[in-house]
Scaffold this active site. Structure first.
Site, PDB file in Angstrom:
ATOM      1  N   LEU A  40       0.830  -1.213   0.650  1.00  0.00           N
ATOM      2  CA  LEU A  40      -0.273  -0.077   0.350  1.00  0.00           C
ATOM      3  C   LEU A  40       1.174   1.195   0.382  1.00  0.00           C
ATOM      4  O   LEU A  40       2.472   1.562   1.082  1.00  0.00           O
ATOM      5  CB  LEU A  40      -0.717   0.176   1.418  1.00  0.00           C
ATOM      6  CG  LEU A  40      -1.929  -0.940   1.607  1.00  0.00           C
ATOM      7  CD1 LEU A  40      -2.581  -1.029   3.086  1.00  0.00           C
ATOM      8  CD2 LEU A  40      -3.200  -1.219   0.624  1.00  0.00           C
ATOM      9  N   HIS A  41       0.560   1.761  -0.811  1.00  0.00           N
ATOM     10  CA  HIS A  41       1.581   3.536  -0.791  1.00  0.00           C
ATOM     11  C   HIS A  41       0.536   4.763  -1.721  1.00  0.00           C
ATOM     12  O   HIS A  41       1.146   5.420  -0.993  1.00  0.00           O
ATOM     13  CB  HIS A  41       2.426   3.241  -1.432  1.00  0.00           C
ATOM     14  CG  HIS A  41       2.267   3.120  -3.083  1.00  0.00           C
ATOM     15  ND1 HIS A  41       2.257   1.820  -4.142  1.00  0.00           N
ATOM     16  CD2 HIS A  41       2.310   4.178  -3.590  1.00  0.00           C
ATOM     17  CE1 HIS A  41       2.173   2.419  -5.413  1.00  0.00           C
ATOM     18  NE2 HIS A  41       1.773   3.578  -5.053  1.00  0.00           N
ATOM     19  N   ARG A  42      -0.723   4.260  -2.188  1.00  0.00           N
ATOM     20  CA  ARG A  42      -1.345   5.245  -2.669  1.00  0.00           C
ATOM     21  C   ARG A  42      -1.718   6.460  -1.217  1.00  0.00           C
ATOM     22  O   ARG A  42      -2.039   5.667  -0.683  1.00  0.00           O
ATOM     23  CB  ARG A  42      -2.225   5.154  -3.981  1.00  0.00           C
ATOM     24  CG  ARG A  42      -2.011   4.472  -4.664  1.00  0.00           C
ATOM     25  CD  ARG A  42      -2.473   4.298  -5.767  1.00  0.00           C
ATOM     26  NE  ARG A  42      -2.208   3.284  -6.602  1.00  0.00           N
ATOM     27  CZ  ARG A  42      -1.399   4.018  -7.927  1.00  0.00           C
ATOM     28  NH1 ARG A  42      -1.036   5.890  -8.350  1.00  0.00           N
ATOM     29  NH2 ARG A  42      -0.776   3.297  -9.085  1.00  0.00           N
TER      30      ARG A  42
END
Length: 352
Positions: free
Chosen positions: A202-204
């Site tokens: 997850l990074h957005r």
């Protein structure tokens, strides 16, 4: 022919590697400029070693900042380099801030610009990446598309036919080239990842910067971890957001950022992947690994229509969706995902 490659964030390097390799085979001069958008060695430096990319001749060292500040720093530091070197082509990759900043500088200096992964659209302008895609494609002299639908998108937007070249998916070049080395790492075995393991990334900002949504994602992952080994290599920014929200991940195994080979070894043997990464949507499609994308949309619809990807808009359904999925015995592979996109890019540059 002198090619100048722009890279700066983790997703750029697996795309650059096969193009660089193909250009070496053609005997062309090449320059790599690292913008330093990802400045953590665990997020970028390892790629030069694993993918046999020469270390960059220039590093702009822009570091982390707001979108506007980061883009401005890249433009300011890149302009004198391009002006002095005057390559035949500037190649930009993907949709990060380094991509759009370099596109602006090259265009203003009158240097030909080619965009690798042109034509991808999420149709969601709240995503910074979508703005980067739109601006870069408007400026590029050569639009190198990974799929036929991306080429059709560019035609609908009015791009000239002679500026569009379908070359296939260069990320899959790197995946196929790297699989033997990835398996040889033994990373899965070392951390005890079995056939029922689930890999998470997850990074957005739309996921990690909204506390309520991040909490809902954490709740879904915690439920999955009650029945599966859930492995979560955490981006430093995501780790901080998890701390800030006090999210409870339960039995989820949080890992430090890992190398490309280690991640590929994890993913190719996984039961499923939960992600918001565009690259992982593609890699799981090529590998036949079920993928659950926790986003409202995707700029890679081919991974849904011809692959293993599903969008998860209602996070409460994620555990049941994952439990019901089965890995296909004969996964399809979209056209042009054959390991030869790098060579087709070089041919397109010759013919442009």
């Amino acid at each position: 022919m002198h090619l100048l490659h722009i890279a700066g964030a983790r997703p750029n390097f697996p795309k650059l590697a096969p193009v660089h390799r193909a250009a070496c085979g053609a005997g062309w001069q090449q320059t790599i400029v690292h913008t330093g958008q990802h400045y953590d060695a665990a997020l970028s430096d390892q790629f030069f070693e694993e993918l046999s990319i020469p270390h960059p001749e220039e590093n702009l060292e822009v570091g982390s900042a707001s979108h506007a500040v980061q883009t401005a720093r890249i433009m300011e530091r890149l302009e004198p380099i391009l002006d002095a070197r005057r390559p035949d082509w500037v190649l930009v990759y993907g949709d990060v801030n380094s991509t759009v900043a370099a596109a602006l500088v090259a265009s203003k200096l009158g240097i030909r610009l080619a965009h690798v992964e042109a034509g991808l659209r999420s149709y969601d302008r709240t995503m910074p990446e979508e703005i980067n895609r739109l601006v870069t494609d408007r400026l590029a002299n050569l639009l190198l598309t990974p799929s036929r639908d991306a080429s059709e998108t560019l035609r609908r937007e009015g791009e000239p036919e002679d500026e569009i070249a379908f070359v296939g998916n260069v990320m899959i070049d790197t995946l196929l080239h790297s699989l033997p080395a990835a398996r040889a790492t033994g990373f899965r075995d070392r951390i005890g990842a079995g056939a029922e393991s689930i890999v998470v990334t997850l990074h957005r900002p739309s996921n990690v910067d909204e506390p309520a949504r991040l909490t809902r994602i954490a709740n879904a992952l915690r439920q999955l971890a009650d029945r599966h080994t859930v492995l979560f290599p955490v981006h430093p920014r995501t780790r901080q957001r998890l701390r800030d929200t006090g999210a409870d991940l339960g039995r989820v195994q949080v890992l430090e950022p890992i190398s490309y080979f280690a991640m590929l070894d994890l993913v190719q043997g996984a039961y499923a992947v939960v992600t918001d990464s565009g690259g992982l949507q593609e890699e799981t499609t090529a590998l036949g690994v079920p993928c659950f994308t926790v986003r409202e949309n995707t700029e890679r619809p081919i991974t849904i229509t011809e692959g293993t990807n599903q969008l998860v808009r209602d996070l409460a359904t994620l555990p049941s969706l994952v439990e019901s999925v089965r890995r296909p015995s004969h996964p399809p592979r979209p056209e042009g995902w054959d390991g030869c996109a790098g060579e087709r890019i070089i041919q397109a540059l010759v013919e442009a």
